[in-house]
Design a protein around this motif. Structure first.
Motif, mmCIF file in Angstrom:
data_model
loop_
_atom_site.group_PDB
_atom_site.id
_atom_site.type_symbol
_atom_site.label_atom_id
_atom_site.label_comp_id
_atom_site.label_asym_id
_atom_site.label_seq_id
_atom_site.Cartn_x
_atom_site.Cartn_y
_atom_site.Cartn_z
ATOM 1 N N PRO A 19 9.386 5.401 -5.530
ATOM 2 C CA PRO A 19 9.490 4.226 -4.641
ATOM 3 C C PRO A 19 10.150 4.540 -3.308
ATOM 4 O O PRO A 19 9.899 3.860 -2.306
ATOM 5 N N GLU A 20 10.997 5.587 -3.282
ATOM 6 C CA GLU A 20 11.706 5.941 -2.059
ATOM 7 C C GLU A 20 10.777 6.444 -0.967
ATOM 8 O O GLU A 20 11.158 6.505 0.212
ATOM 9 N N ARG A 21 9.537 6.767 -1.319
ATOM 10 C CA ARG A 21 8.593 7.283 -0.323
ATOM 11 C C ARG A 21 7.877 6.177 0.443
ATOM 12 O O ARG A 21 7.224 6.437 1.455
ATOM 13 N N VAL A 22 7.978 4.960 -0.005
ATOM 14 C CA VAL A 22 7.246 3.852 0.632
ATOM 15 C C VAL A 22 7.871 3.488 1.977
ATOM 16 O O VAL A 22 9.079 3.265 2.076
ATOM 17 N N ILE A 23 7.028 3.432 3.006
ATOM 18 C CA ILE A 23 7.459 3.023 4.349
ATOM 19 C C ILE A 23 7.084 1.575 4.605
ATOM 20 O O ILE A 23 7.886 0.780 5.102
ATOM 21 N N ALA A 24 5.848 1.206 4.265
ATOM 22 C CA ALA A 24 5.371 -0.149 4.526
ATOM 23 C C ALA A 24 4.252 -0.519 3.567
ATOM 24 O O ALA A 24 3.560 0.350 3.026
ATOM 25 N N ILE A 25 4.097 -1.823 3.356
ATOM 26 C CA ILE A 25 3.039 -2.369 2.502
ATOM 27 C C ILE A 25 1.994 -2.992 3.424
ATOM 28 O O ILE A 25 2.325 -3.810 4.292
ATOM 29 N N ILE A 26 0.738 -2.599 3.236
ATOM 30 C CA ILE A 26 -0.341 -3.130 4.072
ATOM 31 C C ILE A 26 -1.403 -3.693 3.140
ATOM 32 O O ILE A 26 -1.905 -2.985 2.260
ATOM 33 N N THR A 27 -1.755 -4.951 3.308
ATOM 34 C CA THR A 27 -2.628 -5.587 2.322
ATOM 35 C C THR A 27 -3.442 -6.734 2.900
ATOM 36 O O THR A 27 -3.086 -7.309 3.930
ATOM 37 N N SER A 28 -4.521 -7.037 2.185
ATOM 38 C CA SER A 28 -5.320 -8.221 2.519
ATOM 39 C C SER A 28 -4.992 -9.357 1.555
ATOM 40 O O SER A 28 -5.524 -10.460 1.685
ATOM 41 N N HIS A 29 -4.124 -9.083 0.580
ATOM 42 C CA HIS A 29 -3.769 -10.088 -0.420
ATOM 43 C C HIS A 29 -2.552 -10.906 0.040
ATOM 44 O O HIS A 29 -1.718 -10.423 0.808
ATOM 45 N N HIS A 47 2.584 -5.877 6.114
ATOM 46 C CA HIS A 47 1.612 -6.101 7.179
ATOM 47 C C HIS A 47 0.335 -6.647 6.561
ATOM 48 O O HIS A 47 -0.246 -6.035 5.656
ATOM 49 N N MET A 48 -0.098 -7.805 7.044
ATOM 50 C CA MET A 48 -1.320 -8.419 6.544
ATOM 51 C C MET A 48 -2.489 -8.011 7.435
ATOM 52 O O MET A 48 -2.434 -8.161 8.653
ATOM 53 N N LYS A 49 -3.542 -7.473 6.806
ATOM 54 C CA LYS A 49 -4.740 -7.083 7.548
ATOM 55 C C LYS A 49 -5.967 -7.472 6.741
ATOM 56 O O LYS A 49 -5.924 -7.499 5.505
ATOM 57 N N ASN A 50 -7.067 -7.771 7.438
ATOM 58 C CA ASN A 50 -8.293 -8.096 6.710
ATOM 59 C C ASN A 50 -8.944 -6.818 6.189
ATOM 60 O O ASN A 50 -8.536 -5.704 6.527
ATOM 61 N N LEU A 51 -9.955 -6.976 5.345
ATOM 62 C CA LEU A 51 -10.570 -5.819 4.699
ATOM 63 C C LEU A 51 -11.164 -4.835 5.700
ATOM 64 O O LEU A 51 -11.078 -3.616 5.506
ATOM 65 N N LYS A 52 -11.761 -5.360 6.772
ATOM 66 C CA LYS A 52 -12.364 -4.475 7.778
ATOM 67 C C LYS A 52 -11.298 -3.594 8.420
ATOM 68 O O LYS A 52 -11.508 -2.391 8.624
#
Length: 237
Positions: A19-29, A47-52
């Motif tokens: 878990p210590e390696r995680v910098i950021a969560i990027i998802t469409s959910h 960070h919220m991003k759409n599928l494209k």
């Protein structure tokens, strides 16, 4: 260059083991998704991003809407991998030669993790690197299995032989022995080549043994990742 781990299972495996390696969560959910809820416990930026956008970010459509930006995992030095093997009675290290398909590399890494392989070696120039697709196909095994990236596979074989390993090249040739008649040495370096060209001649010549899988069906060969699983299982039995 940013490093991404993609796919629901791969993301969860990485969080479980590092878990210590995680910098950021990027998802469409949304944040009520069970996996995202768990990831948010890490207190990392979301960070919220759409599928494209996720497709463009990861250069893949296999992310399932789950992406982690992570600190790149450091490759072990050959000496570190050898040091880890010193006190082991039986040890299997897999060397990948000129395997460029990320799906094959990912599947091989998954088999290596499932069957407890002690390490995987690949070339900086003659093979696929650990890409988001490799991580996804490997179900996160690429983030768990000890991995060593080297400049020269031939000299690496010699280093392993000096430390008591025996090199076995997987190939179909007149000098090859059926795996059903082959007794693996306690410390084996198994060399797997590409489906098209197989193991390079220089690596084959440096090998102590040559082994193949006899075929009894109508299809005359296995995919390299399927063959890898068979070779590994025969060592582990």
């Amino acid at each position: 260059m940013k490093h991404y781990v993609i796919g629901k299972n791969s993301v969860q495996e990485l969080v479980k083991h590092a878990p210590e390696r995680v910098i950021a969560i990027i998802t469409s959910h949304t944040d009520d998704d069970p996996v995202i809820k768990k990831l948010l416990e890490l207190k990392k930026p979301l960070h919220m991003k759409n599928l494209k956008k996720l497709d463009e970010l990861t250069n893949s459509t296999s992310h399932q809407g789950y992406v982690l930006e992570v600190k790149k995992r450091e490759s072990l030095h050959v000496e570190e991998l050898l040091e880890r093997s010193k006190d082991k009675k039986r040890c299997l290290v897999v060397m990948l030669d000129s395997i460029f398909d990320p799906h094959n590399v990912g599947a091989i890494l998954r088999a290596c993790e499932c069957f407890g392989v002690d390490g995987v070696i690949y070339s900086k120039n003659k093979g696929c690197k650990i890409t988001p697709t490799v991580t996804k196909i490997s179900m996160g095994a690429s983030e768990i299995v000890p991995i060593t990236e080297v400049s020269n596979l031939a000299t690496t074989i010699e280093k392993f032989q000096k430390e008591g390993f025996w090199a076995a090249s997987a190939e179909i040739s007149s000098k090859a022995t059926s795996i059903y008649d082959f007794d693996y040495p306690e410390k084996t370096l198994l060399i797997l080549g590409s489906e098209g060209k197989g193991v390079q001649n220089i690596l084959s010549k440096k090998s102590d043994f040559h082994v193949y899988i006899p075929m009894s069906g109508q299809i005359d060969s296995l995919n390299v990742s399927q063959a890898a699983a068979v070779f590994i299982m025969n060592f582990k039995k």
